[in-house]
Enzyme design. Structure first.
Site, PDB file in Angstrom:
ATOM      1  CE  LYS A 183      -1.968  -7.679  -3.855  1.00 35.62           C
ATOM      2  NZ  LYS A 183      -2.165  -6.243  -3.477  1.00 35.62           N
TER       3      LYS A 183
ATOM      4  CE1 TYR B 202      -4.039  -7.355   1.466  1.00 38.77           C
ATOM      5  CE2 TYR B 202      -5.510  -8.541  -0.015  1.00 38.77           C
ATOM      6  CZ  TYR B 202      -4.280  -7.961   0.252  1.00 38.77           C
ATOM      7  OH  TYR B 202      -3.293  -7.978  -0.705  1.00 38.77           O
TER       8      TYR B 202
ATOM      9  CG  PHE C 204      -8.843   0.743  -0.258  1.00 40.65           C
ATOM     10  CD1 PHE C 204      -8.325  -0.526  -0.038  1.00 40.65           C
ATOM     11  CD2 PHE C 204      -8.286   1.810   0.448  1.00 40.65           C
ATOM     12  CE1 PHE C 204      -7.279  -0.735   0.854  1.00 40.65           C
ATOM     13  CE2 PHE C 204      -7.235   1.609   1.342  1.00 40.65           C
ATOM     14  CZ  PHE C 204      -6.737   0.331   1.542  1.00 40.65           C
TER      15      PHE C 204
ATOM     16  NE  ARG D 186       5.930  -4.827   2.867  1.00 39.20           N
ATOM     17  CZ  ARG D 186       4.684  -4.367   2.893  1.00 39.20           C
ATOM     18  NH1 ARG D 186       3.679  -5.137   2.530  1.00 39.20           N
ATOM     19  NH2 ARG D 186       4.432  -3.133   3.278  1.00 39.20           N
TER      20      ARG D 186
ATOM     21  CB  THR E  59       1.531   0.145  -1.058  1.00 34.88           C
ATOM     22  OG1 THR E  59       2.120  -0.442   0.098  1.00 34.88           O
ATOM     23  CG2 THR E  59       0.101  -0.321  -1.201  1.00 34.88           C
TER      24      THR E  59
ATOM     25  NE  ARG F 113       2.946  -4.205  -4.730  1.00 33.18           N
ATOM     26  CZ  ARG F 113       2.790  -4.221  -3.416  1.00 33.18           C
ATOM     27  NH1 ARG F 113       3.491  -3.395  -2.633  1.00 33.18           N
ATOM     28  NH2 ARG F 113       1.942  -5.065  -2.855  1.00 33.18           N
TER      29      ARG F 113
ATOM     30  CG  ASN G 201      -0.709  -3.454  -5.444  1.00 28.82           C
ATOM     31  OD1 ASN G 201      -1.448  -4.441  -5.430  1.00 28.82           O
ATOM     32  ND2 ASN G 201      -0.356  -2.818  -4.342  1.00 28.82           N
TER      33      ASN G 201
ATOM     34  CG  HIS H  82       0.192 -10.033   0.062  1.00 26.18           C
ATOM     35  ND1 HIS H  82      -0.097  -9.040   0.958  1.00 26.18           N
ATOM     36  CD2 HIS H  82       0.583 -11.102   0.796  1.00 26.18           C
ATOM     37  CE1 HIS H  82       0.108  -9.506   2.196  1.00 26.18           C
ATOM     38  NE2 HIS H  82       0.519 -10.753   2.119  1.00 26.18           N
TER      39      HIS H  82
ATOM     40  CD  GLU I 253       0.116 -11.973   5.438  1.00 22.53           C
ATOM     41  OE1 GLU I 253       1.053 -12.194   4.643  1.00 22.53           O
ATOM     42  OE2 GLU I 253      -0.322 -10.831   5.669  1.00 22.53           O
TER      43      GLU I 253
HETATM   44  P1  GTP Z   1      -0.150  -6.011   0.254  1.00 19.94           P
HETATM   45  O1  GTP Z   1       1.206  -6.633   0.062  1.00 19.94           O
HETATM   46  O2  GTP Z   1      -1.136  -6.349  -0.831  1.00 19.94           O
HETATM   47  O3  GTP Z   1      -0.692  -6.286   1.647  1.00 19.94           O
HETATM   48  O4  GTP Z   1       0.118  -4.454   0.102  1.00 19.94           O
HETATM   49  P2  GTP Z   1       0.858  -3.484   1.124  1.00 19.94           P
HETATM   50  O5  GTP Z   1       1.216  -4.202   2.383  1.00 19.94           O
HETATM   51  O6  GTP Z   1       1.959  -2.850   0.351  1.00 19.94           O
HETATM   52  O7  GTP Z   1      -0.268  -2.400   1.422  1.00 19.94           O
HETATM   53  P3  GTP Z   1      -1.546  -2.547   2.388  1.00 19.94           P
HETATM   54  O8  GTP Z   1      -1.484  -3.803   3.170  1.00 19.94           O
HETATM   55  O9  GTP Z   1      -1.676  -1.257   3.094  1.00 19.94           O
HETATM   56  O10 GTP Z   1      -2.718  -2.641   1.326  1.00 19.94           O
HETATM   57  C1  GTP Z   1      -3.152  -3.878   0.820  1.00 19.94           C
HETATM   58  C2  GTP Z   1      -3.582  -3.693  -0.628  1.00 19.94           C
HETATM   59  O11 GTP Z   1      -4.752  -2.880  -0.654  1.00 19.94           O
HETATM   60  C3  GTP Z   1      -2.589  -2.948  -1.514  1.00 19.94           C
HETATM   61  O12 GTP Z   1      -1.570  -3.779  -2.028  1.00 19.94           O
HETATM   62  C4  GTP Z   1      -3.502  -2.461  -2.609  1.00 19.94           C
HETATM   63  O13 GTP Z   1      -3.807  -3.500  -3.540  1.00 19.94           O
HETATM   64  C5  GTP Z   1      -4.746  -2.105  -1.829  1.00 19.94           C
HETATM   65  N1  GTP Z   1      -4.748  -0.694  -1.469  1.00 19.94           N
HETATM   66  C6  GTP Z   1      -4.022  -0.072  -0.491  1.00 19.94           C
HETATM   67  N2  GTP Z   1      -4.267   1.242  -0.465  1.00 19.94           N
HETATM   68  C7  GTP Z   1      -5.180   1.458  -1.448  1.00 19.94           C
HETATM   69  C8  GTP Z   1      -5.860   2.625  -1.930  1.00 19.94           C
HETATM   70  O14 GTP Z   1      -5.651   3.747  -1.451  1.00 19.94           O
HETATM   71  N3  GTP Z   1      -6.738   2.424  -2.964  1.00 19.94           N
HETATM   72  C9  GTP Z   1      -6.975   1.213  -3.525  1.00 19.94           C
HETATM   73  N4  GTP Z   1      -7.862   1.114  -4.535  1.00 19.94           N
HETATM   74  N5  GTP Z   1      -6.369   0.093  -3.097  1.00 19.94           N
HETATM   75  C10 GTP Z   1      -5.485   0.224  -2.083  1.00 19.94           C
HETATM   76 MG    MG Z   2      -0.145  -5.369   3.418  1.00 20.36          MG
END
Ligand code: GTP
Ligand code: MG
Length: 148
Positions: free
Chosen positions: A9, A49, A57, A85, A91, A102, A112, A115, A126
């Site tokens: 990112k 996304y 958010f 992962r 996350t 992370r 974070n 992805h 994707e």
């Molecule tokens: P990705 O690998 O980025 O897809 O993350 P993930 O699969 O571990 O989590 P998810 O797909 O649920 O969320 C995508 C991204 O949204 C996260 O990696 C964060 O950057 C962001 N995100 C998720 N939950 C929150 C939240 O509660 N607050 C904020 N500010 N960002 C969030």
């Molecule tokens: Mg995700």
């Protein structure tokens, strides 16, 4: 062989973590089959996304993800979706184990740094979205030392 979409990112790029993240995937034994650094338009990131579009958010997430270039990669290997992962960590960095990317390099969920696809199905979608021209097929000389 299984493939996953991994993205560094904008904060990961700005903080000079590109080499560190690539190094971890290489050293684990996975094979890099596609990579580019670029700044996709907002609508493209919204598509990536899309499943989070109802979240509070979401706008902040898209602002963050379009604030600078990202590094898009496809990594190949046995069970790479799930194992990748694990390498990224949970996350929320407060839940991420030390030793994960992370867990080692970030503090807040909204910054974070990386992805990873969450299932084989989403990985395939994707990869098709980010690399519509496909990936590079190549034979690694290490494979006989990584797989029995
Ligand atoms: P990705 O690998 O980025 O897809 O993350 P993930 O699969 O571990 O989590 P998810 O797909 O649920 O969320 C995508 C991204 O949204 C996260 O990696 C964060 O950057 C962001 N995100 C998720 N939950 C929150 C939240 O509660 N607050 C904020 N500010 N960002 C969030
Ligand atoms: Mg995700």
């Amino acid at each position: 062989m299984e493939r996953t979409y991994i993205m560094i990112k904008p904060d990961g790029v700005q903080r000079g973590l590109v080499g560190e993240i690539i190094k971890r995937f290489e050293q684990k034994g996975y094979k890099l089959v596609a990579m580019k650094l670029w700044s996709p338009p907002r609508e493209f990131m919204e598509k990536h996304y899309a499943d989070l579009s109802s979240k509070g958010f979401f706008a902040g997430l898209i602002n963050y993800m379009t604030s600078g270039p990202v590094v898009s990669m496809v990594w190949e290997g046995a069970n790479v979706v799930l194992e990748g992962r694990k390498m990224l960590g949970a996350t929320k960095p407060t839940d991420s184990a030390m030793g994960t990317i992370r867990g080692d390099f970030c503090i807040e969920v909204g910054r974070n740094i990386c992805h990873g696809s969450d299932s084989v199905e989403s990985a395939n979608a994707e990869i098709a979205l980010w690399f519509p021209d496909g990936v590079s097929e190549w034979d690694s000389c290490e494979s006989a030392w990584i797989y029995e």
